[in-house]
Design an enzyme around this catalytic site. Sequence first.
Site, short mmCIF file in Angstrom:
data_model
loop_
_atom_site.label_atom_id
_atom_site.label_comp_id
_atom_site.label_asym_id
_atom_site.label_seq_id
_atom_site.Cartn_x
_atom_site.Cartn_y
_atom_site.Cartn_z
N ARG A 16 0.93 -1.20 0.22
CA ARG A 16 -0.08 0.17 0.06
C ARG A 16 0.69 1.22 -0.09
O ARG A 16 2.07 1.23 0.49
CB ARG A 16 -0.90 0.07 1.15
CG ARG A 16 -0.26 -0.11 2.60
CD ARG A 16 -1.33 -0.69 3.60
NE ARG A 16 -0.51 -1.85 4.51
CZ ARG A 16 -0.22 -3.15 3.77
NH1 ARG A 16 -0.30 -3.29 2.78
NH2 ARG A 16 0.28 -4.06 4.67
N ASP A 240 9.75 -4.05 8.01
CA ASP A 240 8.38 -3.60 8.52
C ASP A 240 8.09 -3.75 10.00
O ASP A 240 7.46 -2.73 10.68
CB ASP A 240 7.21 -4.23 7.49
CG ASP A 240 7.42 -6.04 7.82
OD1 ASP A 240 8.29 -6.33 8.32
OD2 ASP A 240 6.55 -6.27 6.83
#
Length: 448
Positions: A16, A240
Site C-alpha cells: 500500500r 516492516d
Amino acid sequence: MNKVHIAFDLGASSGRLILGIQKGETVELEEVHRFPNDPVVINGTMYWDIPRLFHEMKQGLKKVARREDIEIQSMGIDTWGVDGAWIDEDGQMINLPIHYRDARTAKVIEEVEAVMSQDKLYSITGIQKANFNTLYQLYYDKKYNKVIQAQGRKWLFMPDLLGYFFTGKLYNEATIASTSGLVDATTKAYSQEIFDTLGFSMDWMSELVKPGTQVGTLTPQVQEETGLGAIPVIAVASHDTASAVAGAKIEKENELYLVCGTWCLMGLEVSTPQLAEEVRLAGFTNEGSAKGKIRLLKNINGLWILQQLKKCLNDRDLSVDYPDIIEAAKAASHTYAIDITDERFMAPLNMEQEIIQACHEQYGVTLTSVGEVATAVYNGLGNLYQETVRQFEVLIQEEISTIHMVGGGTKDQHLCEVVSQMTGKQVIKGTTEASAMGNLLIQIQARS
C-alpha cells in the site's frame, strides 16, 4: 497545501501507499493505493513478483502526482525481511527475489553447520536458525546458482532493491540487514568472522545506513514516468516490524509489543543484545530497532494460518470472509489447540486439512465446522502468547503489565480478547497501519 510524506508498506500479502498528512502534532493516514502481493511459482520455485510490485508502486505515485492539495516532503519504503536479489556489474537485477517460504535452502543448513555451528552463529548475530535466513540464501546462491556465481556482484534486501529502482543508489538499511544472520549484534556491522568462515565477500554488501538517512531522490526516469519531482527518498526502518514498533510508540523496556500481521511478533526493545545460550534455546531473536536499540523478540507463524484457512474455505466455494470466521470461532467452545510453531503449518497444501489432521493426531477428535477449526488456531495463538510473556518475564526478571498490540490483527476483536484473557495483561490497541505510521514518523523526524 498540506505537507505530506509517502510511506510504501509492503507485506507478504499486499502492499500500500499511505500518505502521512501533518496536522500540527498529529499525523493523519490516508491510503491512496493498495495492491496484492501474490507469490508466483515457476518450475517449482516460489518468487516475489518484483516487477509487478514496482509497477504498482509507480501507479500509486502517479495518483499522488495528480493531487493539487499536497506538498510532498519525502518517501520511504518498508517490507518484510531476509529476502532480496542480486545486482550485476552493470547495475542490472539478475534474478527475481525468491520467497522466504521456498524450500531450496533446506539442503544447505547442514553444510553451513559443518563449518559454523548454530550456537556460534547465535553468539555473534543473535538471530535464530531458520531456513529462510539470508545467510542460507546467499550460501545456496553462491554454491548452486551458476548465474549468480558468474554475475552476482551486489546483494540488496527487498526495500534496498526497491529503493535502488527509485533512486539508482546502492545501500543496505540497518534494520533490514539485522534480519539476515550476517550482522554482528554487538557492533551492528557485518560480521567479518561469518563472511570469512563461509567464504562470502564483503564486496557483496553495500554501505549500512541508519534509519532516517536520505539515500537519494527519484531518478529522472521515475520523475518523468510518475509526474513527480526530485522527491527525497529516506531509508526508514526498512524492516516492516522495526517500523511497526516505531509506530507502536513503546516508552519503557518492560512494555511488550505484539505486531500482528502475516507473522505475529512479540518482543521488547532493549539496550543490549541477549546472546546467551539459554536465550537462543528459548527461541528469542535479536534484530535492530529504529532507535538503534535491539528488538528482542519471538517470531510466530500467526495470522498466516488464518489467511490460508480463509483461502481453503473459499476454494471450497464457501464464500467466507474474516468476520464470518471470527463469528464462527466465537460460537465454538472447545479447548483444542494446534501448536502454532509446528513446521507443518509453514506452507501446507491445504491449511484446513492440516489443522484438522493435527487435532485428530493430538486429541483423537475430528473437527467438522469452520468455527471448530478456527478456534483451534485462536487457542494455539493464545497458548503461545501466554508462554512467550512468561519467558520474557523470566528473562528480564520483571513483571510485564502491558502489551501494545498493533497491525492488522487489531481489527480482530476476538484475537485481542484471546490475548488479554490468555496472558492476563492489559492490551493497548494501536493503529492497524503501525508499519506505515513508524515509516512516516521516521521520515518526519529526518526532514525536520
